[in-house]
Motif scaffolding. Structure first.
Motif, PDB file in Angstrom:
ATOM      1  N   LEU A   4      -1.205 -13.282  12.128  1.00 22.60           N
ATOM      2  CA  LEU A   4      -1.986 -12.487  11.177  1.00 22.60           C
ATOM      3  C   LEU A   4      -1.082 -11.502  10.445  1.00 22.60           C
ATOM      4  O   LEU A   4      -1.149 -11.365   9.218  1.00 22.60           O
ATOM      5  CB  LEU A   4      -3.093 -11.737  11.922  1.00 22.60           C
TER       6      LEU A   4
ATOM      7  N   LEU B   2      -6.922 -15.066   7.093  1.00 22.83           N
ATOM      8  CA  LEU B   2      -6.888 -14.972   8.552  1.00 22.83           C
ATOM      9  C   LEU B   2      -7.631 -13.775   9.121  1.00 22.83           C
ATOM     10  O   LEU B   2      -8.062 -13.806  10.279  1.00 22.83           O
ATOM     11  CB  LEU B   2      -5.431 -14.921   9.045  1.00 22.83           C
ATOM     12  N   LEU B   3      -7.777 -12.729   8.354  1.00 20.24           N
ATOM     13  CA  LEU B   3      -8.311 -11.465   8.888  1.00 20.24           C
ATOM     14  C   LEU B   3      -9.773 -11.586   9.309  1.00 20.24           C
ATOM     15  O   LEU B   3     -10.627 -12.019   8.542  1.00 20.24           O
ATOM     16  CB  LEU B   3      -8.173 -10.367   7.835  1.00 20.24           C
TER      17      LEU B   3
ATOM     18  N   THR C  25      -8.312 -11.793  14.189  1.00 20.12           N
ATOM     19  CA  THR C  25      -7.895 -12.949  13.400  1.00 20.12           C
ATOM     20  C   THR C  25      -8.867 -14.111  13.588  1.00 20.12           C
ATOM     21  O   THR C  25      -9.413 -14.307  14.690  1.00 20.12           O
ATOM     22  CB  THR C  25      -6.473 -13.396  13.783  1.00 20.12           C
TER      23      THR C  25
ATOM     24  N   HIS D 218       1.446 -13.011   7.787  1.00 19.36           N
ATOM     25  CA  HIS D 218       0.932 -13.713   6.610  1.00 19.36           C
ATOM     26  C   HIS D 218       1.414 -13.099   5.299  1.00 19.36           C
ATOM     27  O   HIS D 218       1.713 -13.813   4.346  1.00 19.36           O
ATOM     28  CB  HIS D 218      -0.602 -13.750   6.629  1.00 19.36           C
TER      29      HIS D 218
END
Length: 209
Positions: free
Chosen positions: A57, A9-10, A179, A60
């Motif tokens: 984010l 996601l980053l 994100t 996670h």
């Protein structure tokens, strides 16, 4: 200088800034302070969708971004709304302005107080640091963090006291914790951020050299 562990996601943007004088000699100009006040006009606006994506984010790795552990960008919205978001220095005010309006948490680290090499990774059990002058600690387990040679030093919630900017700071490392759920938002926030910093006389290097 900076390595980033794989993360689904980053969408991280990292850059360095060099200021023309120590931050103690660079008070934030009126145009920058105005961006911190309620009703300020800016190129980006945050909303519930942005807040939800940023929290996703942080969740996670197992971290719970609620209560006192919520993203720093959410604190800024509240502080701006009640008029308690005051000026600190040119670097921090620029960070707060972009974070407030983009909805993305941002970390600013003093490069002369941190120790290379740098790495972005998810903190594990036992990772923690002091985040303010009174000695309060944050438990970092499951949270994406910036690590330097001495350990974790910044994240999207609270940055470590040992690497925060002060009046002597001339060089900073900045991380925009974006994100992939918000396509293009990190890049747009950085573009505006760079404009603000260069207007302040700073030299920006991106990507991190």
């Amino acid at each position: 200088m900076l390595t980033v562990d794989t993360h689904p996601l980053l969408d991280l943007v990292a850059f360095t800034s060099t200021f023309p004088a120590p931050l103690g000699e660079l008070p934030a100009p009126e145009w920058l302070q105005a961006l911190l006040r309620p009703g300020a006009t800016a190129p980006l606006q945050s909303d519930d969708a942005v807040r939800g994506a940023v929290r996703d984010l942080l969740r996670h790795g197992g971290y719970k971004p609620t209560g006192r552990g919520k993203p720093a960008s959410e604190y800024l919205v509240r502080a701006s709304g009640d008029g308690s978001l005051s000026t600190i220095n040119a670097a921090v005010d620029a960070c707060n302005a972009v974070s407030l309006h983009s909805g993305l948490p941002i970390s600013v680290v003093d490069l002369d107080r941190a120790q290379a090499p740098f790495r972005v990774a998810t903190a594990i059990q036992g990772d923690r640091y002091v985040f303010n002058a009174s000695g309060q600690e944050i438990d970092l387990e499951g949270l994406l963090c910036l690590f330097d040679a001495a350990g974790p030093c910044a994240n999207a919630v609270k940055d470590a006291q040992r690497t925060k900017t002060d009046g002597s700071t001339r060089r900073t490392l900045t991380l925009l914790w974006g994100t992939k759920e918000l396509a293009g938002r990190s890049a747009n926030a950085f573009a505006w951020y760079r404009e603000l910093l260069e207007r302040l006389g700073a030299t920006v290097e991106h990507p991190v050299p």
